[in-house]
Design a protein around this motif. Structure first.
Motif, PDB file in Angstrom:
ATOM      1  N   VAL A 176       6.955  32.136  72.710  1.00  0.00           N
ATOM      2  CA  VAL A 176       6.678  31.398  73.942  1.00  0.00           C
ATOM      3  C   VAL A 176       5.197  31.093  74.053  1.00  0.00           C
ATOM      4  O   VAL A 176       4.792  29.992  74.427  1.00  0.00           O
ATOM      5  CB  VAL A 176       7.149  32.202  75.179  1.00  0.00           C
ATOM      6  N   SER A 177       4.359  32.065  73.706  1.00  0.00           N
ATOM      7  CA  SER A 177       2.916  31.865  73.782  1.00  0.00           C
ATOM      8  C   SER A 177       2.474  30.746  72.863  1.00  0.00           C
ATOM      9  O   SER A 177       1.630  29.925  73.211  1.00  0.00           O
ATOM     10  CB  SER A 177       2.187  33.164  73.411  1.00  0.00           C
ATOM     11  N   ILE A 178       3.070  30.690  71.674  1.00  0.00           N
ATOM     12  CA  ILE A 178       2.710  29.642  70.719  1.00  0.00           C
ATOM     13  C   ILE A 178       3.112  28.279  71.253  1.00  0.00           C
ATOM     14  O   ILE A 178       2.373  27.306  71.160  1.00  0.00           O
ATOM     15  CB  ILE A 178       3.378  29.912  69.350  1.00  0.00           C
ATOM     16  N   LEU A 179       4.312  28.203  71.855  1.00  0.00           N
ATOM     17  CA  LEU A 179       4.781  26.929  72.398  1.00  0.00           C
ATOM     18  C   LEU A 179       3.914  26.458  73.549  1.00  0.00           C
ATOM     19  O   LEU A 179       3.814  25.269  73.816  1.00  0.00           O
ATOM     20  CB  LEU A 179       6.234  27.066  72.876  1.00  0.00           C
ATOM     21  N   MET A 180       3.270  27.391  74.246  1.00  0.00           N
ATOM     22  CA  MET A 180       2.455  27.031  75.392  1.00  0.00           C
ATOM     23  C   MET A 180       1.022  26.703  75.018  1.00  0.00           C
ATOM     24  O   MET A 180       0.228  26.302  75.861  1.00  0.00           O
ATOM     25  CB  MET A 180       2.456  28.185  76.417  1.00  0.00           C
ATOM     26  N   LEU A 181       0.660  26.845  73.736  1.00  0.00           N
ATOM     27  CA  LEU A 181      -0.696  26.520  73.321  1.00  0.00           C
ATOM     28  C   LEU A 181      -0.965  25.040  73.517  1.00  0.00           C
ATOM     29  O   LEU A 181      -0.075  24.216  73.362  1.00  0.00           O
ATOM     30  CB  LEU A 181      -0.893  26.861  71.834  1.00  0.00           C
ATOM     31  N   PRO A 182      -2.202  24.650  73.864  1.00  0.00           N
ATOM     32  CA  PRO A 182      -2.517  23.232  73.974  1.00  0.00           C
ATOM     33  C   PRO A 182      -2.270  22.536  72.642  1.00  0.00           C
ATOM     34  O   PRO A 182      -2.685  23.022  71.594  1.00  0.00           O
ATOM     35  CB  PRO A 182      -4.008  23.231  74.345  1.00  0.00           C
ATOM     36  N   ALA A 198      -5.646  22.351  67.346  1.00  0.00           N
ATOM     37  CA  ALA A 198      -4.943  23.437  66.658  1.00  0.00           C
ATOM     38  C   ALA A 198      -3.608  22.987  66.106  1.00  0.00           C
ATOM     39  O   ALA A 198      -3.130  23.519  65.116  1.00  0.00           O
ATOM     40  CB  ALA A 198      -4.741  24.609  67.611  1.00  0.00           C
ATOM     41  N   LEU A 199      -2.986  21.965  66.743  1.00  0.00           N
ATOM     42  CA  LEU A 199      -1.696  21.504  66.279  1.00  0.00           C
ATOM     43  C   LEU A 199      -1.763  20.068  65.791  1.00  0.00           C
ATOM     44  O   LEU A 199      -0.796  19.341  65.860  1.00  0.00           O
ATOM     45  CB  LEU A 199      -0.658  21.631  67.407  1.00  0.00           C
ATOM     46  N   THR A 258       0.152  26.392  61.898  1.00  0.00           N
ATOM     47  CA  THR A 258       0.326  27.674  61.220  1.00  0.00           C
ATOM     48  C   THR A 258       1.822  27.922  61.032  1.00  0.00           C
ATOM     49  O   THR A 258       2.665  27.236  61.623  1.00  0.00           O
ATOM     50  CB  THR A 258      -0.272  28.814  62.055  1.00  0.00           C
ATOM     51  N   GLU A 259       2.150  28.916  60.236  1.00  0.00           N
ATOM     52  CA  GLU A 259       3.555  29.241  60.009  1.00  0.00           C
ATOM     53  C   GLU A 259       4.241  29.650  61.312  1.00  0.00           C
ATOM     54  O   GLU A 259       5.386  29.279  61.576  1.00  0.00           O
ATOM     55  CB  GLU A 259       3.669  30.368  58.977  1.00  0.00           C
ATOM     56  N   LYS A 260       3.537  30.420  62.141  1.00  0.00           N
ATOM     57  CA  LYS A 260       4.126  30.850  63.408  1.00  0.00           C
ATOM     58  C   LYS A 260       4.345  29.671  64.345  1.00  0.00           C
ATOM     59  O   LYS A 260       5.335  29.615  65.077  1.00  0.00           O
ATOM     60  CB  LYS A 260       3.233  31.901  64.073  1.00  0.00           C
ATOM     61  N   GLN A 261       3.412  28.728  64.335  1.00  0.00           N
ATOM     62  CA  GLN A 261       3.578  27.549  65.172  1.00  0.00           C
ATOM     63  C   GLN A 261       4.765  26.711  64.709  1.00  0.00           C
ATOM     64  O   GLN A 261       5.537  26.202  65.521  1.00  0.00           O
ATOM     65  CB  GLN A 261       2.293  26.716  65.170  1.00  0.00           C
ATOM     66  N   MET A 262       4.925  26.588  63.400  1.00  0.00           N
ATOM     67  CA  MET A 262       6.070  25.855  62.865  1.00  0.00           C
ATOM     68  C   MET A 262       7.374  26.550  63.246  1.00  0.00           C
ATOM     69  O   MET A 262       8.369  25.908  63.597  1.00  0.00           O
ATOM     70  CB  MET A 262       5.956  25.738  61.346  1.00  0.00           C
ATOM     71  N   THR A 311      11.719  18.003  60.914  1.00  0.00           N
ATOM     72  CA  THR A 311      11.405  17.460  59.596  1.00  0.00           C
ATOM     73  C   THR A 311       9.932  17.701  59.260  1.00  0.00           C
ATOM     74  O   THR A 311       9.131  18.042  60.129  1.00  0.00           O
ATOM     75  CB  THR A 311      11.696  15.951  59.546  1.00  0.00           C
ATOM     76  N   GLY A 312       9.576  17.490  57.999  1.00  0.00           N
ATOM     77  CA  GLY A 312       8.183  17.559  57.573  1.00  0.00           C
ATOM     78  C   GLY A 312       7.574  18.937  57.585  1.00  0.00           C
ATOM     79  O   GLY A 312       6.348  19.069  57.645  1.00  0.00           O
ATOM     80  N   GLN A 313       8.389  19.977  57.509  1.00  0.00           N
ATOM     81  CA  GLN A 313       7.835  21.331  57.560  1.00  0.00           C
ATOM     82  C   GLN A 313       7.038  21.668  56.302  1.00  0.00           C
ATOM     83  O   GLN A 313       6.007  22.339  56.384  1.00  0.00           O
ATOM     84  CB  GLN A 313       8.963  22.349  57.755  1.00  0.00           C
ATOM     85  N   ALA A 314       7.504  21.182  55.167  1.00  0.00           N
ATOM     86  CA  ALA A 314       6.813  21.496  53.910  1.00  0.00           C
ATOM     87  C   ALA A 314       5.398  20.930  53.901  1.00  0.00           C
ATOM     88  O   ALA A 314       4.447  21.586  53.452  1.00  0.00           O
ATOM     89  CB  ALA A 314       7.610  20.954  52.729  1.00  0.00           C
TER      90      ALA A 314
END
Length: 220
Positions: free
Chosen positions: A13-19, A23-24, A30-34, A82-85
């Motif tokens: 949840v914290s990652i999803l709430m990041l601006p 960073a994105l 990052t792997e966690k963000q993905m 899509t486009g994760q790689a």
């Protein structure tokens, strides 16, 4: 182990709430963000355009792709990230119309809880419409079951009560009145007058409908 199970959802949840800024930006996830972005796959969302504007969905998962021409009332399911790689992700979505489109997760995040909702904004309206349709179905079935002439039944289906019906029958045909007044006519026969929102006034004598008047409603 228990601490890990508790903190894992909180971390997502914290990652999803990041601006969704630098960073994105493309190729900087990052792997966690993905992983957090992928957690929305399989979920359904609804559009609520503001000022007649909805977020832009694309026909291809790339910058500069043509926008998708949305059709109909729009809810959509996220089918895939899509486009994760290449760490250049796009949500692949399917709308209730069958259309398939793509949206940048950054735009999704910006529009979430504004023009993109996790609940149907018309749910209550749809529920009310379904209830009204079911009530109308029951009303029509009841009318058809009565020992009336076909002409009386046809009028009743159109919510046009016929003189001679009693009070309970009129209620089933037309619904309850907004106001009822009880008096005695010139011959001291009990008289009731039922008032309806459309200006209709129904007069009953001895419990039977005797007269129907349509008055002009005053604008508010």
């Amino acid at each position: 182990m228990l601490i890990s199970l508790i903190t894992r959802p909180i971390a997502l949840v914290s990652i999803l709430m990041l601006p969704f800024g630098t960073a994105l930006s493309s190729n900087h996830y990052t792997e966690k963000q993905m992983e957090a972005l992928a957690s929305r796959v399989g979920k359904t969302f609804w559009l609520r355009p503001q000022n007649e504007k909805a977020p832009t969905f694309l026909t291809q998962p790339r910058t500069g792709a043509a926008p998708l021409n949305l059709q109909g009332k729009n809810s959509f399911e996220i089918l895939e990230l899509t486009g994760q790689a290449s760490k250049d992700p796009y949500y692949k979505v399917m709308f209730d119309s069958g259309q398939v489109g793509y949206i940048d997760p950054r735009l999704f995040h910006e529009e979430f809880n504004a023009t993109i909702l996790s609940f149907d904004p018309l749910a209550e309206e749809k529920k009310k419409a379904e209830q009204q349709a079911e009530e109308e179905k029951k009303r029509a079935a009841w009318i058809q079951s009565q020992p009336w002439s076909q002409a009386v039944k046809d009028a009743a289906l159109k919510k046009q009560p016929t003189p001679g019906l009693n009070g309970p029958e009129v209620r089933r045909v037309l619904g309850p009145p907004t106001r009822v007044s009880k008096t005695h006519g010139p011959s001291k026969v009990p008289e009731e007058r039922w008032f309806y929102p459309d200006g209709s006034v129904l007069t009953f004598h001895n419990g039977l409908l005797s007269k129907i008047e349509k008055r002009q409603t005053q604008p508010r």
